[in-house]
Design a protein around this motif. Structure first.
Motif, short mmCIF file in Angstrom:
data_model
loop_
_atom_site.label_atom_id
_atom_site.label_comp_id
_atom_site.label_asym_id
_atom_site.label_seq_id
_atom_site.Cartn_x
_atom_site.Cartn_y
_atom_site.Cartn_z
N SER A 5 0.83 -1.22 0.00
CA SER A 5 0.00 0.00 0.00
C SER A 5 0.85 1.25 0.00
O SER A 5 0.54 2.24 -0.67
CB SER A 5 -0.93 0.01 1.22
N ARG A 6 1.93 1.23 0.75
CA ARG A 6 2.81 2.40 0.79
C ARG A 6 3.42 2.68 -0.58
O ARG A 6 3.48 3.83 -1.03
CB ARG A 6 3.92 2.18 1.83
N GLU A 7 3.86 1.62 -1.25
CA GLU A 7 4.43 1.79 -2.59
C GLU A 7 3.37 2.26 -3.58
O GLU A 7 3.64 3.13 -4.44
CB GLU A 7 5.03 0.46 -3.06
N ALA A 8 2.16 1.73 -3.47
CA ALA A 8 1.08 2.12 -4.38
C ALA A 8 0.72 3.59 -4.18
O ALA A 8 0.46 4.31 -5.15
CB ALA A 8 -0.14 1.23 -4.15
N LEU A 9 0.68 4.03 -2.93
CA LEU A 9 0.35 5.42 -2.65
C LEU A 9 1.43 6.35 -3.18
O LEU A 9 1.12 7.41 -3.76
CB LEU A 9 0.16 5.63 -1.15
N ALA A 10 2.68 5.97 -3.01
CA ALA A 10 3.78 6.80 -3.53
C ALA A 10 3.66 6.96 -5.04
O ALA A 10 3.86 8.06 -5.59
CB ALA A 10 5.12 6.19 -3.16
N SER A 11 3.33 5.88 -5.73
CA SER A 11 3.15 5.95 -7.18
C SER A 11 1.97 6.83 -7.55
O SER A 11 2.04 7.62 -8.50
CB SER A 11 2.95 4.54 -7.74
N ALA A 12 0.88 6.71 -6.80
CA ALA A 12 -0.32 7.51 -7.07
C ALA A 12 -0.05 9.00 -6.85
O ALA A 12 -0.55 9.84 -7.61
CB ALA A 12 -1.47 7.05 -6.18
N ARG A 13 0.73 9.32 -5.85
CA ARG A 13 1.09 10.73 -5.61
C ARG A 13 1.85 11.30 -6.79
O ARG A 13 1.64 12.45 -7.20
CB ARG A 13 1.92 10.85 -4.34
N GLU A 14 2.76 10.49 -7.35
CA GLU A 14 3.52 10.95 -8.52
C GLU A 14 2.59 11.18 -9.71
O GLU A 14 2.73 12.17 -10.44
CB GLU A 14 4.59 9.91 -8.87
N GLN A 15 1.63 10.27 -9.90
CA GLN A 15 0.66 10.44 -10.99
C GLN A 15 -0.17 11.70 -10.80
O GLN A 15 -0.45 12.43 -11.77
CB GLN A 15 -0.25 9.22 -11.06
N HIS A 86 -4.82 -0.73 -10.42
CA HIS A 86 -3.86 -1.65 -11.03
C HIS A 86 -2.80 -2.07 -10.02
O HIS A 86 -2.26 -3.19 -10.10
CB HIS A 86 -3.22 -0.99 -12.25
N SER A 87 -2.48 -1.18 -9.09
CA SER A 87 -1.46 -1.49 -8.08
C SER A 87 -1.99 -2.48 -7.05
O SER A 87 -3.20 -2.71 -6.94
CB SER A 87 -1.03 -0.19 -7.36
N ARG A 88 -1.08 -3.04 -6.28
CA ARG A 88 -1.46 -3.96 -5.21
C ARG A 88 -1.59 -3.18 -3.91
O ARG A 88 -0.80 -2.27 -3.63
CB ARG A 88 -0.43 -5.07 -5.05
N TRP A 89 -2.58 -3.55 -3.10
CA TRP A 89 -2.84 -2.88 -1.83
C TRP A 89 -2.88 -3.91 -0.71
O TRP A 89 -3.45 -5.00 -0.88
CB TRP A 89 -4.17 -2.11 -1.89
N SER A 90 -2.28 -3.56 0.41
CA SER A 90 -2.23 -4.49 1.55
C SER A 90 -3.62 -4.73 2.13
O SER A 90 -3.93 -5.84 2.57
CB SER A 90 -1.31 -3.93 2.65
N ARG A 91 -4.44 -3.68 2.14
CA ARG A 91 -5.82 -3.78 2.62
C ARG A 91 -6.72 -3.04 1.64
O ARG A 91 -6.32 -2.03 1.06
CB ARG A 91 -5.99 -3.16 4.00
N SER A 92 -7.95 -3.50 1.48
CA SER A 92 -8.86 -2.84 0.54
C SER A 92 -9.15 -1.41 0.97
O SER A 92 -9.29 -0.52 0.12
CB SER A 92 -10.16 -3.64 0.41
N ARG A 93 -9.23 -1.16 2.27
CA ARG A 93 -9.51 0.19 2.75
C ARG A 93 -8.39 1.17 2.40
O ARG A 93 -8.62 2.36 2.25
CB ARG A 93 -9.75 0.18 4.26
N ASP A 94 -7.17 0.66 2.27
CA ASP A 94 -6.05 1.54 1.94
C ASP A 94 -6.27 2.24 0.61
O ASP A 94 -5.85 3.39 0.43
CB ASP A 94 -4.74 0.75 1.89
N LEU A 95 -6.90 1.56 -0.34
CA LEU A 95 -7.19 2.18 -1.63
C LEU A 95 -8.10 3.39 -1.43
O LEU A 95 -7.84 4.46 -2.00
CB LEU A 95 -7.86 1.17 -2.57
N THR A 96 -9.15 3.23 -0.64
CA THR A 96 -10.08 4.34 -0.40
C THR A 96 -9.39 5.48 0.32
O THR A 96 -9.58 6.66 -0.03
CB THR A 96 -11.28 3.85 0.43
N ASP A 97 -8.58 5.17 1.32
CA ASP A 97 -7.85 6.20 2.05
C ASP A 97 -6.93 6.97 1.11
O ASP A 97 -6.79 8.21 1.21
CB ASP A 97 -7.03 5.59 3.18
#
Length: 271
Positions: A5-15, A86-97
């Motif tokens: 989730s941390r890696e996915a969020l970092a990528s999303a911030r860049e986008q 498309h990214s992987r998330w450790s928890r489903s709620r992390d995507l919403t957050d």
């Protein structure tokens, strides 16, 4: 967030940064659309789980997100959400957050474009101080039984025409969709996101009397030297500190107040 989730969020911030750097993208509209997706995923827990199901390929999850959202939000917003799905998330709620964080960041990016980010930061801070000193107002804004429309109208009465429109939109979203957070925690999170927009640290400075412009500049420069980063000062006045200043940066507190020194003397005498 941890791991994937941390890696996915970092990528999303860049986008998001790529999108908001493009002046042809309406950042305020993007923020509104991302907030709507956040609300949708909060309501539809099963959808959230499907969009983060590790048993499905990233491409399959992203395609599903585009099919579901393509007619509801702009192409830019849909592509951003699809990339996150498309990214992987450790928890489903992390995507919403994460989508919620990007909604707030897009709003702050719009304020930054307009040269109003400092103004919005200061207004968020002052609003927090007003709420903390007015228990009845805080109760009205955090009452879980009150309708969102009533809270929105109250905030419009308080902030409409008196605060930057971005400030009002941010506060309305925070109050009407707290998502299990306290109002204070939400405002603190917004303040940190605003500081992150220019890689700054937020320092809450409490003094007995208002600091002069020269004092603010010297204090900001001194703190910037210590922390190696630009410091944004949120200023508060509390006569009970008696003199000097108290600086809080995250969990660290730097005391230089007369009251603090008197307390130390009292402790030593008691010892």
């Amino acid at each position: 967030m941890n791991g994937a989730s941390r890696e996915a969020l970092a990528s999303a911030r860049e986008q998001l940064d790529v999108l908001t750097d493009d002046t042809s993208v309406d950042a305020a509209k993007l923020a509104e659309e991302l907030a709507a997706v956040t609300a949708l995923l909060d309501r539809e827990v099963s959808l959230r789980r499907v969009l983060t199901d590790p048993a499905q390929t990233g491409e399959a999850r992203a395609d599903l997100a585009r099919r579901l959202l393509g007619n509801r939000i702009s192409g830019s917003a849909a592509d951003l959400v699809a990339g996150m799905v498309h990214s992987r998330w450790s928890r489903s709620r992390d995507l919403t957050d994460a989508i919620e964080e990007l909604a707030y960041s897009a709003e702050l990016a719009d304020a930054q474009r307009a040269g109003a980010l400092d103004e919005v930061e200061d207004e968020l801070f002052r609003f927090g101080r007003i709420v903390s000193s007015a228990p009845q107002l805080r109760s009205a804004l955090t009452d879980s039984t009150a309708k969102a429309s009533a809270k929105t109208e109250l905030l419009h009465t308080l902030l409409g025409g008196r605060a930057n429109p971005a400030t009002e939109r941010l506060v309305v979203r925070l109050v009407t969709a707290p998502r299990g957070r306290s109002l204070e925690a939400g405002l603190d999170a917004l303040s940190k996101l605003a500081a992150h927009r220019r890689d700054r640290v937020v320092a809450v400075v409490t003094s007995a009397v208002p600091l002069s412009e020269g004092q603010r500049q010297r204090l900001g420069a001194a703190l910037a030297t210590v922390y190696g980063r630009q410091i944004h000062l949120n200023l508060d006045v509390d006569p009970e500190v008696l003199g000097g200043v108290q600086v809080r940066i995250g969990d660290e507190v730097i005391n230089g107040t007369i009251a603090d020194r008197l307390d130390e003397v009292a402790r030593r005498m008691a010892g």
